[in-house]
Each structure stands twice: as structure tokens, then as C-alpha cells.
Design a protein around this motif. Structure first.
Motif, PDB file in Angstrom:
ATOM      1  N   MET A   1       0.835  -1.171   0.000  1.00 47.71           N
ATOM      2  CA  MET A   1       0.000   0.000   0.000  1.00 47.71           C
ATOM      3  C   MET A   1       0.879   1.233   0.000  1.00 47.71           C
ATOM      4  N   ILE A   2       0.284   2.355  -0.409  1.00 43.37           N
ATOM      5  CA  ILE A   2       1.014   3.611  -0.382  1.00 43.37           C
ATOM      6  C   ILE A   2       0.132   4.626   0.299  1.00 43.37           C
ATOM      7  N   VAL A   3       0.715   5.514   1.054  1.00 43.42           N
ATOM      8  CA  VAL A   3      -0.057   6.529   1.729  1.00 43.42           C
ATOM      9  C   VAL A   3       0.282   7.867   1.138  1.00 43.42           C
ATOM     10  N   MET A   4      -0.653   8.780   1.192  1.00 48.69           N
ATOM     11  CA  MET A   4      -0.507  10.015   0.435  1.00 48.69           C
ATOM     12  C   MET A   4      -0.467  11.214   1.352  1.00 48.69           C
ATOM     13  N   GLY A   5       0.354  12.187   0.963  1.00 52.64           N
ATOM     14  CA  GLY A   5       0.474  13.403   1.736  1.00 52.64           C
ATOM     15  C   GLY A   5       0.246  14.601   0.862  1.00 52.64           C
ATOM     16  N   ASP A   6       1.154  15.565   0.924  1.00 52.45           N
ATOM     17  CA  ASP A   6       1.009  16.821   0.198  1.00 52.45           C
ATOM     18  C   ASP A   6       2.299  17.139  -0.520  1.00 52.45           C
ATOM     19  N   PRO A   7       2.277  17.287  -1.878  1.00 54.22           N
ATOM     20  CA  PRO A   7       3.507  17.553  -2.617  1.00 54.22           C
ATOM     21  C   PRO A   7       4.104  18.911  -2.333  1.00 54.22           C
ATOM     22  N   LYS A   8       3.355  19.807  -1.653  1.00 55.39           N
ATOM     23  CA  LYS A   8       3.877  21.145  -1.412  1.00 55.39           C
ATOM     24  C   LYS A   8       4.635  21.242  -0.092  1.00 55.39           C
ATOM     25  N   SER A   9       4.708  20.141   0.675  1.00 58.53           N
ATOM     26  CA  SER A   9       5.498  20.189   1.898  1.00 58.53           C
ATOM     27  C   SER A   9       6.950  20.414   1.522  1.00 58.53           C
ATOM     28  N   CYS A  10       7.675  21.215   2.355  1.00 55.06           N
ATOM     29  CA  CYS A  10       9.026  21.576   1.962  1.00 55.06           C
ATOM     30  C   CYS A  10       9.923  21.678   3.167  1.00 55.06           C
ATOM     31  N   CYS A  11      11.248  21.716   2.893  1.00 60.31           N
ATOM     32  CA  CYS A  11      12.200  21.758   3.992  1.00 60.31           C
ATOM     33  C   CYS A  11      12.262  23.153   4.558  1.00 60.31           C
ATOM     34  N   SER A  12      12.557  23.225   5.847  1.00 60.44           N
ATOM     35  CA  SER A  12      12.649  24.515   6.525  1.00 60.44           C
ATOM     36  C   SER A  12      13.939  24.574   7.308  1.00 60.44           C
ATOM     37  N   ASN A  13      14.786  25.536   6.958  1.00 60.75           N
ATOM     38  CA  ASN A  13      16.064  25.678   7.644  1.00 60.75           C
ATOM     39  C   ASN A  13      16.104  26.987   8.425  1.00 60.75           C
ATOM     40  N   ARG A  14      14.947  27.405   8.910  1.00 60.86           N
ATOM     41  CA  ARG A  14      14.917  28.663   9.639  1.00 60.86           C
ATOM     42  C   ARG A  14      15.676  28.519  10.934  1.00 60.86           C
ATOM     43  N   GLY A  15      16.335  29.574  11.325  1.00 62.02           N
ATOM     44  CA  GLY A  15      17.186  29.512  12.497  1.00 62.02           C
ATOM     45  C   GLY A  15      16.446  29.655  13.803  1.00 62.02           C
ATOM     46  N   GLU A  16      15.125  29.455  13.864  1.00 60.75           N
ATOM     47  CA  GLU A  16      14.382  29.611  15.093  1.00 60.75           C
ATOM     48  C   GLU A  16      14.602  28.426  16.009  1.00 60.75           C
ATOM     49  N   ALA A  17      14.573  28.697  17.307  1.00 60.89           N
ATOM     50  CA  ALA A  17      14.762  27.608  18.265  1.00 60.89           C
ATOM     51  C   ALA A  17      13.546  26.717  18.268  1.00 60.89           C
ATOM     52  N   ARG A  18      13.769  25.453  18.354  1.00 63.19           N
ATOM     53  CA  ARG A  18      12.689  24.482  18.393  1.00 63.19           C
ATOM     54  C   ARG A  18      12.395  24.143  19.852  1.00 63.19           C
ATOM     55  N   ILE A 121       4.253  11.026  -1.815  1.00 62.60           N
ATOM     56  CA  ILE A 121       3.301  11.763  -0.984  1.00 62.60           C
ATOM     57  C   ILE A 121       2.205  12.468  -1.782  1.00 62.60           C
ATOM     58  N   ASN A 122       2.286  12.421  -3.098  1.00 62.57           N
ATOM     59  CA  ASN A 122       1.318  13.136  -3.926  1.00 62.57           C
ATOM     60  C   ASN A 122      -0.096  12.605  -3.701  1.00 62.57           C
ATOM     61  N   PRO A 123      -1.066  13.462  -3.336  1.00 62.01           N
ATOM     62  CA  PRO A 123      -2.443  12.996  -3.141  1.00 62.01           C
ATOM     63  C   PRO A 123      -3.055  12.389  -4.408  1.00 62.01           C
ATOM     64  N   GLU A 124      -2.497  12.733  -5.564  1.00 58.96           N
ATOM     65  CA  GLU A 124      -3.015  12.214  -6.828  1.00 58.96           C
ATOM     66  C   GLU A 124      -2.167  11.061  -7.359  1.00 58.96           C
ATOM     67  N   ASN A 125      -1.422  10.392  -6.473  1.00 60.75           N
ATOM     68  CA  ASN A 125      -0.547   9.330  -6.980  1.00 60.75           C
ATOM     69  C   ASN A 125      -1.286   8.045  -7.336  1.00 60.75           C
ATOM     70  N   LYS A 126      -2.599   8.099  -7.312  1.00 59.37           N
ATOM     71  CA  LYS A 126      -3.394   6.987  -7.840  1.00 59.37           C
ATOM     72  C   LYS A 126      -3.056   6.745  -9.312  1.00 59.37           C
ATOM     73  N   VAL A 135      -9.335   7.133  -3.198  1.00 54.34           N
ATOM     74  CA  VAL A 135      -9.072   7.783  -1.921  1.00 54.34           C
ATOM     75  C   VAL A 135     -10.423   8.138  -1.316  1.00 54.34           C
ATOM     76  N   ILE A 136     -10.779   7.467  -0.239  1.00 50.24           N
ATOM     77  CA  ILE A 136     -12.084   7.680   0.380  1.00 50.24           C
ATOM     78  C   ILE A 136     -12.121   9.018   1.094  1.00 50.24           C
ATOM     79  N   SER A 137     -11.073   9.315   1.845  1.00 50.85           N
ATOM     80  CA  SER A 137     -10.992  10.606   2.534  1.00 50.85           C
ATOM     81  C   SER A 137      -9.543  10.946   2.804  1.00 50.85           C
ATOM     82  N   ARG A 138      -9.280  12.237   2.930  1.00 49.97           N
ATOM     83  CA  ARG A 138      -7.932  12.720   3.229  1.00 49.97           C
ATOM     84  C   ARG A 138      -8.044  14.050   3.944  1.00 49.97           C
ATOM     85  N   ARG A 139      -7.368  14.169   5.076  1.00 51.73           N
ATOM     86  CA  ARG A 139      -7.465  15.384   5.879  1.00 51.73           C
ATOM     87  C   ARG A 139      -6.119  15.708   6.502  1.00 51.73           C
ATOM     88  N   VAL A 140      -5.647  16.948   6.298  1.00 53.02           N
ATOM     89  CA  VAL A 140      -4.404  17.403   6.910  1.00 53.02           C
ATOM     90  C   VAL A 140      -4.722  17.878   8.317  1.00 53.02           C
TER      91      VAL A 140
END
Length: 328
Positions: A1-18, A121-126, A135-140
Motif C-alpha cells: 500500500m502507499i499513503v498520500m500526503g502533500d507535494p507542497k510540503s518543503c524543507c525549513s532551515n529557519r534559524g528559530e529555536a525548536r 506523498i502526492n495525493p493524486e498518486n493513484k 481515496v475515500i478521505s484525506r485530511r491534513v
């Protein structure tokens, strides 16, 4: 099986403290819907103690642009040299106690990690993975920019020998582009007591021999020693645990184990085919560009040859005129 996410997710290298991830629940937590309880349990089970501050839409857009620019540069290297030979995946199936199987898979793919991650992770990777019926349902549920938690329910197709059918898969997906991982865990128990695992994509230095005798350990070192011309591929790995609510005895357990392995092989086969299609498009674009350049060069040579002939013709005519004038 494959699970789907969001293709617009991106890396973040901001210098803020976690800040450490600290969940404080109200007294009436028991009244929160079961779905949210499962969500918080899953976050704790991932043992991720980090939390990033909310990212503004503008920051997300800038971050996505940075990822796209890096990916485009890496794909250009594949456009110049799309040569790649696919190797069969390394697939190992173990049988832990009280479980159907634990599947371990590793595969080298001729595309950069971000390109492979986008496919997974593409929601349209069907369109890519044929075993996804719908895809029955998908919610971020949570969007932190580089990391997202997505609740997905989909109907998956399974095939084994001459049998086939569909099964509903309802999972919570934790996807993180910073380390190119995708963790999934079943939300509702039913036929399956446990269904969980993790996809991970790591960089593969395809043209590492260009750095000899130096052996690069990071992508920056690889880009430096190859002058940015080295192709970056991917090492894709999958760890997946499948445990039915009731473990059937042999030979039925062998049959179910075969379905699991075969379904995974179908996913990998579809992924490899999509990577080949992308490389083929790059190769076609490169061939078209070379053909156009060759045609322009050929036309240039023709014009140059034509100019030489014209010069000789003018010289011959000039000599004839001079000879006629001298003979008078």
C-alpha cells in the motif's frame, strides 16, 4: 500500500529555536472524539520531541521555491545524462512472534530524493500506483511546513495469483521532507491489529567516481567535487509490520504473507516505471535539443559553404573581366 500526503510540503532551515513538544490536555480529555485521541497517541508513539513555530504562507512559498530550484538543478544533470539501469529491489520478509510478517525493502532509483518523495506523498498518486482504487478521505491535521500529519483512508487493491480484492486502509501519516521520511500507522483496528511502517529516501551519489580518490559523504561535498554535474539518485527503503487481529495457521498465513509481499512489489514496480518515464521525458527533451542544435549547426555550415562558393565565383568573374580588359 502507499499513503498520500502533500507535494507542497518543503524543507525549513529557519534559524528559530525548536521547543520540546509538550501536550497539555484539559480535564475533559476523555470527552475528546476517539479520532483525536488516536492522533495524539500516534504523535507520542513517534517519539518526536520537536515542534516548529507556525510557518506563514509566504515562508512556505519561499521554501517550496527553494526545493523546486534545487530539484530542477538535479534533474538537469539527468537531462544531460539519463543513462540508468534499474536493479531488482532487495526484499526480505521475516516472521516475528504473533505477527504475520515484517517486510524490509531497499531499492536504488535513478531520480533525486525530492522527485521520489513527491511521487510517494502526492495525493493524486493513484495515477502512478495501480493498487490504489480510490481515496475515500484525506485530511491534513497538522501542517508545520516541512512536516505534516495527514489522516488518509483509501481502498487498496490486492492481487495474488488468480485471486484479487480490495481492502480499506485507514492510517495516520507523519511525513517530513527534511529527512525524506514517511511514517504511517493504522488508526482503526479491524482485520488488522497492526499495520505500520516507514518509508525513507536517501541520496545516492551516482557519479561518485568523478570524485576519486575523494569519497564525498554529504551532498555539498558531492556537488563540490563534481562541479555540480554529478547526478543524484535515491536509495529507497521500507520497513513494514503487518499483524492481523487473528493470526491464521499455515497454509493460510503463507497465503496472506504472499499477498503482502506481492502488493509491495507492485508498488515498487509502479514507482520504478514512473521514474523511468520521467527520465525518458528528460532524455527526449535532451535529444530534441541536440537535434535542434545539430540542425542549426548544419544550416550554419551550409551558409558558410555557400559564402565560400560565392566568394570564389566573384573572384573568377573578376579575373575574367581583368583578362578581357588586358586583351583589348
Amino acid at each position: 500500500m502507499i499513503v498520500m500526503g502533500d507535494p507542497k510540503s518543503c524543507c525549513s532551515n529557519r534559524g528559530e529555536a525548536r521547543k520540546p513538544f509538550d501536550l497539555k490536555f484539559p480535564v475533559g480529555f476523555a470527552q475528546i472524539p476517539q479520532r483525536l485521541q488516536n492522533f495524539f497517541k500516534f504523535k507520542n508513539s513517534l517519539k518526536d520531541e520537536r515542534e516548529v513555530a507556525p510557518i506563514s504562507p509566504k515562508e512556505k512559498e519561499l521554501c517550496a521555491s527553494s526545493v523546486e530550484a534545487k530539484l530542477e538543478k538535479q534533474l538537469n544533470c539527468w537531462t544531460e545524462n539519463p543513462t540508468w539501469v534499474d536493479q531488482p529491489p532487495e526484499l526480505k520478509v521475516t516472521v516475528p512472534k504473533d505477527s504475520l510478517c515484517n517486510l524490509h525493502l531497499k531499492l536504488k532509483v535513478g531520480l533525486p530524493p525530492d522527485a521520489i518523495y513527491n511521487i510517494v506523498i502526492n495525493p493524486e498518486n493513484k495515477r502512478v500506483f495501480k493498487n490504489i482504487k480510490e481515496v475515500i478521505s484525506r485530511r491534513v491535521l497538522v501542517d508545520e511546513g516541512p512536516r505534516q500529519l495527514v489522516e488518509v483512508e483509501q481502498a487498496a487493491i490486492w492481487r495474488f495469483l488468480w485471486w484479487s480484492g480490495t481492502i480499506s486502509v485507514h492510517v495516520l501519516v507523519d511525513q517530513n521532507r527534511e529527512d525524506h521520511t514517511l511514517k504511517f500507522k493504522q488508526l482503526r483496528t479491524g482485520f488488522m491489529e497492526k499495520f505500520e511502517g516507514c518509508w525513507k529516501v536517501e541520496p545516492l551519489f551516482v557519479d561518485e567516481q568523478l570524485c576519486h580518490p575523494f569519497k564525498p559523504k554529504t551532498l555539498d561535498e558531492y556537488n563540490s567535487c563534481t562541479g555540480g554535474k554529478g547526478r543524484v539518485g535515491s536509495i529507497l527503503s521500507l520497513e513494514q509490520l503487518v499483524q492481523p487481529a487473528i493470526l491464521p495457521p499455515p497454509p493460510l498465513s503463507w497465503y496472506l504473507r504472499g499477498i503482502t509481499a506481492r502488493t509491495t512489489e507492485m508498488l515498487i514496480s509502479d514507482l520504478v516505471a514512473e521514474a523511468a518515464r520521467i527520465r525518458g521525458n528528460a532524455s527526449a527533451a535532451n535529444s530534441s535539443q541536440k537535434s535542434e542544435t545539430s540542425e542549426n549547426t548544419s544550416n550554419g555550415n551550409t551558409l558558410q559553404a555557400f559564402d565560400v562558393k560565392e566568394r570564389w565565383r566573384h573572384r573568377r568573374n573578376a579575373r575574367r573581366r581583368n583578362n578581357r580588359e588586358l586583351s583589348r
